[in-house]
Design a protein around this motif. Structure first.
Motif, short mmCIF file in Angstrom:
data_model
loop_
_atom_site.label_atom_id
_atom_site.label_comp_id
_atom_site.label_asym_id
_atom_site.label_seq_id
_atom_site.Cartn_x
_atom_site.Cartn_y
_atom_site.Cartn_z
N VAL A 201 0.89 -1.16 0.00
CA VAL A 201 0.00 0.00 0.00
C VAL A 201 0.92 1.21 0.00
CG1 VAL A 201 -1.83 1.23 1.20
CG2 VAL A 201 -1.75 -1.28 1.29
N ASP A 202 1.09 1.84 -1.16
CA ASP A 202 2.11 2.87 -1.33
C ASP A 202 1.56 4.22 -0.86
OD1 ASP A 202 4.42 4.14 -1.97
OD2 ASP A 202 4.42 3.60 -4.09
N VAL A 203 2.08 4.67 0.29
CA VAL A 203 1.68 5.94 0.90
C VAL A 203 2.93 6.59 1.50
CG1 VAL A 203 -0.70 5.26 1.43
CG2 VAL A 203 1.12 4.66 3.03
N HIS B 244 3.45 21.01 -4.55
CA HIS B 244 4.48 20.02 -4.83
C HIS B 244 4.12 19.30 -6.12
CE1 HIS B 244 1.58 18.12 -1.89
NE2 HIS B 244 1.39 17.39 -2.97
N GLU B 245 5.13 18.74 -6.75
CA GLU B 245 4.91 17.97 -7.98
C GLU B 245 5.83 16.77 -7.97
OE1 GLU B 245 4.04 19.54 -12.21
OE2 GLU B 245 6.20 19.12 -12.22
N SER B 246 5.26 15.59 -8.14
CA SER B 246 6.07 14.37 -8.14
C SER B 246 6.82 14.24 -9.45
CB SER B 246 5.16 13.15 -7.93
OG SER B 246 4.43 12.86 -9.11
N VAL B 247 7.74 13.29 -9.50
CA VAL B 247 8.49 13.07 -10.73
C VAL B 247 7.57 12.63 -11.87
CG1 VAL B 247 9.05 10.65 -10.22
CG2 VAL B 247 10.58 12.00 -11.65
N GLN B 248 6.42 12.08 -11.52
CA GLN B 248 5.43 11.70 -12.53
C GLN B 248 4.44 12.85 -12.81
OE1 GLN B 248 6.02 9.76 -9.77
NE2 GLN B 248 7.18 8.09 -10.69
N MET B 249 4.76 14.05 -12.30
CA MET B 249 4.01 15.28 -12.57
C MET B 249 2.66 15.35 -11.88
SD MET B 249 5.02 16.03 -16.59
CE MET B 249 4.53 14.43 -17.22
N GLY C 46 6.34 4.68 0.67
CA GLY C 46 7.25 5.69 1.20
C GLY C 46 8.17 6.37 0.22
N ASP C 47 8.04 6.09 -1.07
CA ASP C 47 9.04 6.58 -2.02
C ASP C 47 8.62 7.85 -2.73
OD1 ASP C 47 7.05 4.99 -3.29
OD2 ASP C 47 8.27 4.94 -5.11
N GLU C 48 9.62 8.55 -3.23
CA GLU C 48 9.51 9.59 -4.25
C GLU C 48 8.69 10.81 -3.87
OE1 GLU C 48 10.55 7.92 -8.54
OE2 GLU C 48 8.46 7.58 -8.02
N LEU C 49 8.74 11.22 -2.60
CA LEU C 49 8.25 12.57 -2.33
C LEU C 49 9.27 13.55 -2.87
CD1 LEU C 49 6.50 10.84 -0.35
CD2 LEU C 49 6.41 12.87 1.10
N PRO C 50 8.84 14.60 -3.55
CA PRO C 50 9.80 15.50 -4.21
C PRO C 50 10.64 16.28 -3.20
CG PRO C 50 7.58 16.41 -4.30
CD PRO C 50 7.45 15.03 -3.75
N TRP D 269 10.17 1.19 0.96
CA TRP D 269 11.30 1.81 0.26
C TRP D 269 12.20 2.52 1.27
CZ3 TRP D 269 11.22 -0.82 -3.77
CH2 TRP D 269 10.02 -1.15 -4.40
N ASP D 270 13.49 2.53 1.00
CA ASP D 270 14.43 3.06 1.98
C ASP D 270 14.30 4.57 2.15
OD1 ASP D 270 15.56 3.16 -0.71
OD2 ASP D 270 17.39 3.92 0.22
N ASP D 271 13.53 5.24 1.29
CA ASP D 271 13.25 6.66 1.49
C ASP D 271 12.72 6.93 2.90
OD1 ASP D 271 12.84 5.64 -1.23
OD2 ASP D 271 12.37 7.70 -1.82
N ILE D 272 12.03 5.94 3.47
CA ILE D 272 11.39 6.09 4.78
C ILE D 272 12.41 6.43 5.86
CG2 ILE D 272 10.18 4.78 6.58
CD1 ILE D 272 8.75 3.26 4.29
#
Length: 906
Positions: free
Chosen positions: A499-501, A541-546, A588-592, A643-646
């Motif tokens: 569950v990607d959050v 904010h804008e993610s890498v996927q816009m 947990g990944d890819e917050l800009p 994801w290790d971003d956490i």
């Protein structure tokens, strides 16, 4: 499975005319409108051709120039008002006037504007009053600047659909056929920027790299390679009455083996509790030492498999299946199962090097049916993969039914034409509801009436992927998911749901806003029960996927109520079928970057909450994951991976299992995995440079896939060094040699840290995985390298990497791939009676003209090579250098008749 991969007749007729008299249009009906409908229903019927023209348009590699060529098929003109042309494009289109020097975006001068009706990759072209109408039969080219570069056909915009003003066209869009043009010989179209030194693939380049043919021993037939293989005198024949005896605890494994043997052997195969006289015996041997370890003996007329545990017995069965001659599988494929199978005498002792040997599958971007997932699981189990990371949620789709929150699937699993997103998400990656109805897009190409899912499968870029192929819509019911869990459990695979959050959550966020709108007047409390955003939040904010609206707000109690409910329902699925829940993946990944983005500081509800009002965005993020881990632990009763971003920002999460992924050479995070392992975290290696299976095999415009981290082929997965990733750092993603000095200060793995590497997995992201056959093309044979390295993580210290690679390629070409050509999933419930074979990528051959003779080879020796001197009208088998003249075409051929793409020498 049957929507693959033949030509799309309607698309062909609309775009280029029906030139083949045998290419007849489909019978008109609800899914196949009459062929003249585009010219009678709509004012003007269009096609679009896209071409990247110049990646070197600016010195800083910030943008490139491309062209959109519109052709009007009639009946009327395409005027200067009353139409909008929508499409998906993963590149950011520059704003008007943006650019560098004299090269700036100048859309207004061409009479159009391009804007975004919603966040993400969704765009719309509209005419300005100055737009010069396009008459019937006329072509018009629009120059467009977009970010970064485009060197593969996969980079093309996709899913074009047009709307017209007027009541009769209200809320309905019409598909616009699209094609892509890319010249592999033009450096401006294949060079990302001047520092891109990676060459475009050529037959000569492949010829120089391909290994020579080798004669192999028995061990080379087996994958992953067992630790001990000793030949034993004699053979064992299986025929007539074959009884499988089992001890308590491995009855299910005996049933699996019986089903597997029945697929390939015409004999009376039974299983029973061991009582004596059985030709095949399954036993447990607890003192073997290593979990999942096994011994296999084929001698003295019988077969014995002893496992440390039931999983070990199961893996011994997989090795036994690989000892069966390939000819037997090939005969069974034709319906002529042999009456006898002869096995070589052998003693095998084996055990895995990693406890975590996995594959991750994304079904959020494009959905795959439960049948496709099950078949994949069976193939993975054959190669001793024991973990399946199931990426069920993302910005573009929520794929799991959650009882009590029906909007997650009634809204969040659907994509289509709905710019305001009132009833569903907008199209993404050029797809909505595949080639079916239900997404408010008419005149899509019809699904082929029939297609063999392997024989007719793609080898390389597929034009249909630009034209709505891909299940953007779909989800697993409670029953579907439980079936998958049971199927995986039978194969000793743990399913790890993700569950990607709080990012990558747009499908959930928009679904809960839909729920709020639906219920706010009739039941305000229920409407707000699971709301995930602060409607007054002004954070930008804008993610890498816009995406600008894909975050869950960590300050809301309702966010945690939502996550609690989701985890409760997921855990209930496992409990219902008795499946183990190894872990829940928390995303947990890819917050800009916060350098130029704001996550939640603009949220009034964050400022009003006494527990969050004084927290920075990083502190809010860390607090969220403390609470999220607690929800998983107390509600799901299990551990959290993610994801290790956490844990990038000082977060301390004891028990967390990080998956480090962003190790792109030169980006600065190459050593994260070793840092975390040395700190005491149990780490699951997920490195994008070597383990992201969705990345294109190589730099060839006709190879599908992305390449942002690297090009990833089977060599990248096989040569991956889990305990010394720097050995893989020979060249960066641009083909430039890496100076070892640049990595000298990176953290190395300590002896204690090495013990904390749980394992590794291959990861398949789904942006371009638009059909089951494409899934298999991306996954195989790359996943075979993952399976080998996960079972045998240590490279032999005395082993020459080039020699080890050559041996592996010969093993694949001579034994492993021919078995995949005839692979039939072990079918305990008659679920896949007619599906045989796996659509692995057949590599293009290498070839050179030397002294007037064609010299050719192939990456996997054992595959056949064909050549043609008449542009493919006729083909001959290549066996040795042969004199040729003029243009020569070459291709590789698998044992099932599938061929690679054609390469040409001139």
């Amino acid at each position: 499975m049957k929507r693959l991969l033949t030509s799309l007749p309607l698309m062909a007729i609309l775009s280029s005319g029906c030139t083949d008299p045998n290419d007849k249009p489909p019978t008109p009906g609800p899914g196949n409108p009459p062929i003249d409908e585009p010219t009678t229903q709509v004012p003007a019927s269009l096609t679009v051709e896209w071409q990247p023209v110049d990646n070197l348009a600016n010195k800083d590699a910030k943008f490139f120039r491309s062209t959109f060529t519109l052709e009007n098929k009639g009946p009327g003109e395409l005027g200067n008002q009353g139409w909008k042309l929508y499409f998906n494009f993963v590149r950011r289109i520059l704003k008007e006037g943006e650019g560098e020097g004299t090269v700036v975006q100048a859309l207004a001068a061409q009479g159009v504007k391009i804007s975004k009706p919603a966040s993400g990759d969704y765009y719309v072209i509209e005419p300005l009053p100055e737009f010069k109408p396009i008459a019937k039969g006329e072509r018009r080219t629009i120059d467009v600047l977009a970010s970064d570069w485009a060197i593969l056909k996969t980079d093309a915009p996709a899913g074009f659909h047009i709307v017209f003003a007027g009541e009769k066209f209200k809320e309905n869009a019409f598909a616009v056929p699209a094609t892509v043009k890319l010249d592999a010989a033009d450096p401006k179209q294949t060079t990302r920027f001047p520092g891109d030194k990676l060459p475009v693939q050529t037959p000569g380049l492949r010829y120089d790299e391909n290994p020579a043919h080798q004669t192999l021993d028995l061990k080379a037939k087996l994958l992953p390679a067992p630790r001990i293989v000793e030949a034993v005198a004699g053979e064992v024949s299986l025929k007539g009455d074959v009884a499988i005896g089992f001890v308590e605890g491995v009855k299910d494994e005996a049933s699996y083996l019986a089903a597997a043997l029945k697929d390939v052997l015409a004999a009376n195969i039974t299983s029973r509790a061991t009582g004596g006289g059985e030709q095949i015996r399954l036993e447990l041997k607890p003192d073997l030492g290593t979990a999942e370890g096994y011994e296999l003996d084929v001698k003295d007329g019988s077969v014995t498999i002893r496992g440390k545990d039931a999983a070990g017995v199961f893996y011994g069965i997989q090795t036994l299946r690989q000892l069966i001659p390939t000819d037997a599988y090939a005969a069974a494929k034709t319906g002529a199962r042999p009456q006898e199978i002869v096995l070589p005498g052998v003693h095998i002792a084996d055990a895995p090097g990693f406890t975590y040997r996995g594959m991750a599958l994304d079904v959020g971007r494009h959905f795959q049916t439960k049948e496709t997932v099950k078949r994949l699981l069976d193939v993975l189990a054959h190669y001793k993969i024991n973990k399946f990371h199931f990426h069920l949620t993302d910005d573009e789709g929520w794929r799991l039914e959650i009882p009590g929150i029906p909007e997650l699937t009634s809204y969040g699993s659907r994509r289509g034409f709905d710019p305001a997103e009132e009833e569903m998400l907008h199209a993404g990656f050029g797809s909505s509801n595949d080639l079916a109805e239900g997404d408010r897009i008419s005149l899509k190409p019809p699904a082929p009436a029939s297609a063999d899912p392997v024989k007719d499968a793609p080898q390389g870029f597929l034009p249909e992927t630009l034209n709505f192929l891909g299940k953007g819509s779909g989800y697993y019911t409670v029953k579907d998911f439980e079936e998958i869990l049971v199927y995986a459990k039978e194969r000793h695979i743990d399913v790890i749901p993700e569950v990607d959050v709080p990012g990558h959550s747009r499908a959930a966020v928009k679904a809960m806003e839909y729920r709020y709108r639906k219920l706010k007047d009739s039941d305000p409390a229920k409407a707000a029960e699971y709301r995930l955003v602060d409607p007054a939040d002004t954070s930008k904010h804008e993610s890498v996927q816009m995406y600008t609206d894909n975050f869950i707000n960590p300050c809301l109690d309702t966010s945690y109520a939502f996550l609690t409910k989701v985890v409760q329902e997921i855990k209930a699925r496992y409990d219902a079928v008795g499946a183990p829940l190894y872990a829940i993946h928390g995303g947990g990944d890819e917050l800009p970057s916060l350098n130029n983005h704001v996550w939640w500081q603009g949220s009034p509800l964050c400022k009003q909450n006494p527990e969050t009002r004084d927290l920075t965005d990083i502190q809010l993020f860390n607090r969220f994951f403390k609470k999220w881990q607690g929800i998983i632990a107390t509600t799901g009763g299990t551990q959290m991976t993610g994801w290790d971003d956490i844990i990038h920002n000082g977060q301390d999460l004891p028990g967390f299992l990080p998956m480090p992924w962003s190790n792109v050479w030169g980006w600065g995070r190459e050593d994260d995995a070793y840092k975390f392992a040395n700190q005491g975290y149990k780490v699951i290696l997920s490195h994008s440079t070597n383990l992201y299976l969705d990345l294109a095999y190589n730099k060839d415009p006709d190879e599908p896939g992305y390449y942002w981290a690297n090009f990833v082929d089977t060599k990248k997965t096989f040569e991956y060094r889990p305990f010394d990733i720097y050995a893989n750092a020979t060249h960066n993603r641009m083909g430039v040699p890496i100076n070892a000095e640049d990595l000298k200060d990176k953290v190395r793995l300590t002896a204690e840290g090495k013990k904390n590497i749980l394992g590794m997995h291959g990861l398949l992201w789904a942006e371009n995985q638009k059909s089951p056959a494409l899934l298999e093309y991306f996954a195989f044979p790359k996943m075979l390298g993952v399976a080998e390295r996960a079972w045998n993580p240590e490279f032999p210290p005395e082993g020459d990497p080039a020699a080890l690679w050559a041996h592996f390629t010969n093993s694949l070409g001579q034994f492993v791939l021919p078995r995949l050509d005839n692979y039939r999933a072990v079918d305990l419930r008659s679920e896949f009676p007619s599906r045989v074979g796996v659509n692995y990528r057949v590599p293009l051959p290498g070839a050179k003209l030397i002294d007037g003779k064609l010299n050719a080879n192939v990456l996997f020796p054992g595959l056949q090579i064909d050549y043609s001197t008449d542009a493919g009208a006729t083909w001959k088998q290549y066996t040795e250098p042969v004199a040729v003249s003029g243009a020569v075409s070459v291709r590789a051929r698998a044992s099932d008749g599938r061929t690679s793409r054609v390469a040409e020498l001139k």
